[in-house]
Design an enzyme around this catalytic site. Structure first.
Site, PDB file in Angstrom:
ATOM      1  N   CYS A   1       6.775  -4.805  -1.987  1.00 18.60           N
ATOM      2  CA  CYS A   1       5.315  -4.828  -1.842  1.00 18.60           C
ATOM      3  C   CYS A   1       4.830  -3.694  -0.956  1.00 18.60           C
ATOM      4  O   CYS A   1       3.628  -3.522  -0.753  1.00 18.60           O
ATOM      5  CB  CYS A   1       4.846  -6.161  -1.261  1.00 18.60           C
TER       6      CYS A   1
ATOM      7  N   CYS B   1      -2.755  -6.216   5.637  1.00 22.74           N
ATOM      8  CA  CYS B   1      -1.923  -5.737   6.756  1.00 22.74           C
ATOM      9  C   CYS B   1      -2.098  -6.653   7.970  1.00 22.74           C
ATOM     10  O   CYS B   1      -1.139  -6.961   8.676  1.00 22.74           O
ATOM     11  CB  CYS B   1      -2.305  -4.307   7.153  1.00 22.74           C
TER      12      CYS B   1
END
Lengths: 409, 131
Positions: B37, B106
Site C-alpha cells: 500500500c 497517513c
C-alpha cells in the site's frame, strides 16, 4: 555554467519550448493573425500557406507521402479519440473488435472502454516484464471482426519501444487498420509510417519542444485509404475530419519543432542516451537494490528514459526529499486514486516495488552537470530514507518481508 | 500537490528516528501498514515504571506526509501517560500538519501505530505479571 533550480527531468510529461520554435511562432500571433480558412484576403492566404508548410515539415519527419495526410487537432488525446472512435464508427459494418495493450496511454484505454459500453469488443493484450507486446499475441487475438489495432510507439512510463514494423506487416496481411500513439517515441527512436505500415498516428507538439495545445493525426490516404467518422461537427475544416479554426501559431511551432528534429534527432538521441547512462551508472554504483523497470536494451527502450525502483524507499517520499528536481513516480501517493501505476502492474512489477519507482526523463536541455548533481542528490537521499525505513532495517536483519502478514489499508 | 511547511519541516528533519529494543519488556512496538500500500510505520515507546512514555522512536516507509505524521506522533508521545497517549486522534495530526484530504490516511496510520504500540506494551506487561 552554474546549475539552475529546480532541475527538470520530467521530459515525458512535457518539454520546454525550443527558442527557435518560439521565434518561428511569434509573427503568427500578431502580424500574421489571419484565419487559415479565410479564402478571400491576404491575411487568410498567409495563414493557410504557413499551415501548409507546417504540414510538410511534419509529414517529412514521419515519412508520410502527402502533407494532406496530417490532420491538426488540439493534442494527442484528441488524436487518439478521433482515430479510435472515428474508425470504430466508420467501419462498424465491417466488424466491432479492437486490439490494444494494457500499457497504452489513458487516452487510448479510456476511449476503448467507452466503445465497449457501446457494444464494441476490445482485447487488452498483456506485456511481459520487458514491457513489450508480442506480435504473436496480436496475431492470436485477431478475429474476422477485428477492425483496428492500436499499439503505442513507446511507453510514457518505462520508455519501452513496441515492435510496430512487425505489427504493421501483420495488419496489412489481415486487412486491419493500424493506429499508433507515437507521442513518446517521435524524435527519439526510428519512426516512419511508410516503413512501419502505420495507418493512423497520434502526434503532439509539446513533447518535442513545441507548444502545448496542438497535435495531429496522421491518416493514410492510399494503400489503403483510411476513412474516419468525424467526432467534431462544425465548419468542416481539415477535409471534414476535424472542424474548428486552426491554431496557426501552434501549427507553425509544431512544424518548426519537427523540422529541428528531422535534422538533429539522431545526434540528440546519442547525446541524451550518454547522459541517461551516466545517471544510471552513478546511481547503481552507489546504491544496492535498485531495479530497472522494463527492457533495458537500446532497441527496446527510449534513450532518454530511466525508470528505476529504489527498494524500501517510497517514491513520493523520495520526490519530496529531492524537491529541487522534477521527476515523477509510479507510487500510489502521486495519484488521487492511491493505486500504483497500471503500467508497472502490467509489467508484473510487484506493488511493493511499484511504490518505490521513479521516472527520470532526460531531454534536449539536460546537461552533464545536472546529471551529476541529481545522481549525487538521489544517492544521498535514498541512503537517508533507507535509514528511516523499517523495511530496509528488517531486510538487513534477514526478515523476509513476504512472510509478514501485513494489514492492507 | 504542494506540501504544508510543517510537513516539509518534519520530513526534512524527522524527530526521534530509530529503533528501541523490541525484546525489552518496557518497550511497546507498533508495526502498521503494508509495503504493497506504500506505507509502513513502526512506532516504539519506552514506558517508565510510573506508566509515563519516556522515549519514542519511529521508522517509516512512506510519503512525506506519512513520515511527518509519525515524526509528530513521537514528539507528542514523550512525557505522556499511556492513557493520555491513547487520546491522540488522527484529526489532531491532520490539523497540526495541515494534511490535505488525500493524505488523511497517513494520520490514520499514525494513530493506529500509537494504539498498536500501547497494546503491545500492555500485552507484554500482563504476560510478565502472569508469568
Amino acid at each position: 555554467m552554474s546549475l539552475k533550480f529546480p532541475i527538470y527531468m520530467d521530459n515525458h510529461a512535457t518539454t520546454p519550448m525550443d527558442p527557435r520554435v518560439l521565434e518561428a511562432m511569434l509573427p503568427y500571433f500578431t502580424e500574421h493573425f489571419g484565419n487559415a480558412a479565410s479564402r478571400s484576403h491576404r491575411f487568410g492566404w498567409v495563414a493557410e500557406e504557413a499551415v501548409g508548410y507546417a504540414r510538410e515539415q511534419i509529414a517529412t519527419l514521419i515519412g508520410a507521402e502527402k502533407p494532406e495526410e496530417i490532420i491538426f487537432t488540439s493534442g494527442a488525446t484528441e488524436s487518439d479519440n478521433l482515430a479510435i472512435k472515428g474508425v470504430a464508427e466508420f467501419y462498424r459494418d465491417k466488424g466491432n473488435h479492437i486490439i490494444t495493450t494494457k500499457i497504452e496511454h489513458k487516452a487510448v484505454l479510456d476511449t476503448c472502454k467507452r466503445l465497449e459500453k457501446e457494444g464494441y469488443e476490445v482485447t487488452y493484450l498483456d506485456v511481459g516484464p520487458e514491457g513489450v507486446v508480442s506480435v504473436d499475441d496480436v496475431r492470436a487475438a485477431m478475429t474476422d471482426k477485428t477492425i483496428l489495432v492500436s499499439v503505442m510507439l513507446a511507453n510514457n512510463e518505462v520508455g519501452t519501444i513496441q515492435p510496430l514494423k512487425e505489427i504493421g506487416a501483420l495488419c496489412k496481411e489481415r486487412g486491419v487498420i493500424f493506429h499508433t500513439d507515437a507521442v513518446q517515441g517521435i524524435g527519439k527512436t526510428e519512426f516512419n509510417v511508410k516503413e512501419m505500415g502505420v495507418d493512423l498516428a497520434s502526434l503532439t507538439a509539446h513533447k518535442i519542444y513545441g507548444p502545448k495545445g496542438i497535435g495531429a493525426l496522421y491518416v493514410r490516404r492510399a494503400r489503403p485509404r483510411v476513412r474516419l467518422t468525424a467526432q467534431m461537427d462544425g465548419g468542416g475544416h481539415e477535409r471534414g475530419n476535424r472542424s474548428g479554426t486552426l491554431n496557426v501559431p501552434g501549427i507553425v511551432g509544431f512544424g518548426k519543432a519537427c523540422e529541428i528534429l528531422n535534422k538533429e534527432w539522431r545526434e540528440e538521441s546519442k547525446r541524451v542516451k550518454a547522459l541517461r547512462d551516466r545517471l544510471k551508472d552513478k546511481l547503481f554504483a552507489e546504491l544496492d537494490e535498485c531495479h530497472i523497470n522494463g527492457a533495458w536494451d537500446d532497441a527496446r527502450r527510449l534513450p532518454n528514459n530511466l525508470n528505476v525502483s529504489f527498494s524500501y524507499v517510497e517514491g513520493e517520499g523520495l520526490m519530496m526529499a529531492i524537491k529541487d528536481v522534477a521527476v515523477s513516480s509510479g507510487s500510489a501517493c502521486t495519484s488521487s486514486s492511491l493505486e500504483p501505476s497500471y503500467v508497472l502492474r502490467a509489467l508484473g512489477v510487484e506493488e511493493e516495488l511499484a511504490h518505490t519507482s521513479i521516472r527520470f526523463g532526460l531531454g534536449r536541455f539536460t546537461t552533464e552537470e545536472e546529471v551529476d548533481y541529481v545522481a549525487k542528490l538521489v544517492v544521498d537521499k535514498v541512503k537517508k530514507l533507507r535509514d528511516l525505513s523499517p523495511l530496509y532495517e528488517m531486510a538487513r536483519e534477514g526478515v523476509n518481508l513476504k512472510d509478514i502478514v501485513w494489514a492492507a489499508h | 500537490m504542494a506540501y504544508s511547511e510543517k510537513v516539509i519541516e518534519h520530513a526534512e528533519n524527522p524527530r526521534n528516528v530509530g529503533t528501541l529494543d523490541k525484546e525489552d519488556p518496557n518497550v511497546g512496538t507498533g508495526l502498521v501498514g503494508a509495503p504493497a500500500c506504500g506505507d509502513v510505520m513502526r512506532l516504539q515507546i519506552k514506558v517508565s515504571d510510573a506508566g509515563v512514555i519516556e522515549d519514542a522512536k519511529f521508522k517509516t516507509f512512506g510519503c512525506g506526509s506519512a513520515i511527518a505524521s509519525s515524526s509528530l506522533a513521537t514528539e507528542w508521545l514523550k512525557g505522556r501517560t499511556l492513557d493520555e497517549a491513547s487520546e491522540i486522534r488522527n484529526t489532531d495530526i491532520v490539523k497540526e500538519l495541515n494534511l490535505p484530504p488525500v493524505k488523511i490516511h497517513c494520520s490514520v496510520l499514525a494513530e493506529d501505530a500509537i494504539k498498536s504500540a500501547i497494546e503491545d506494551f500492555r500485552k507484554k506487561q500482563s504476560a510478565k505479571r502472569g508469568a
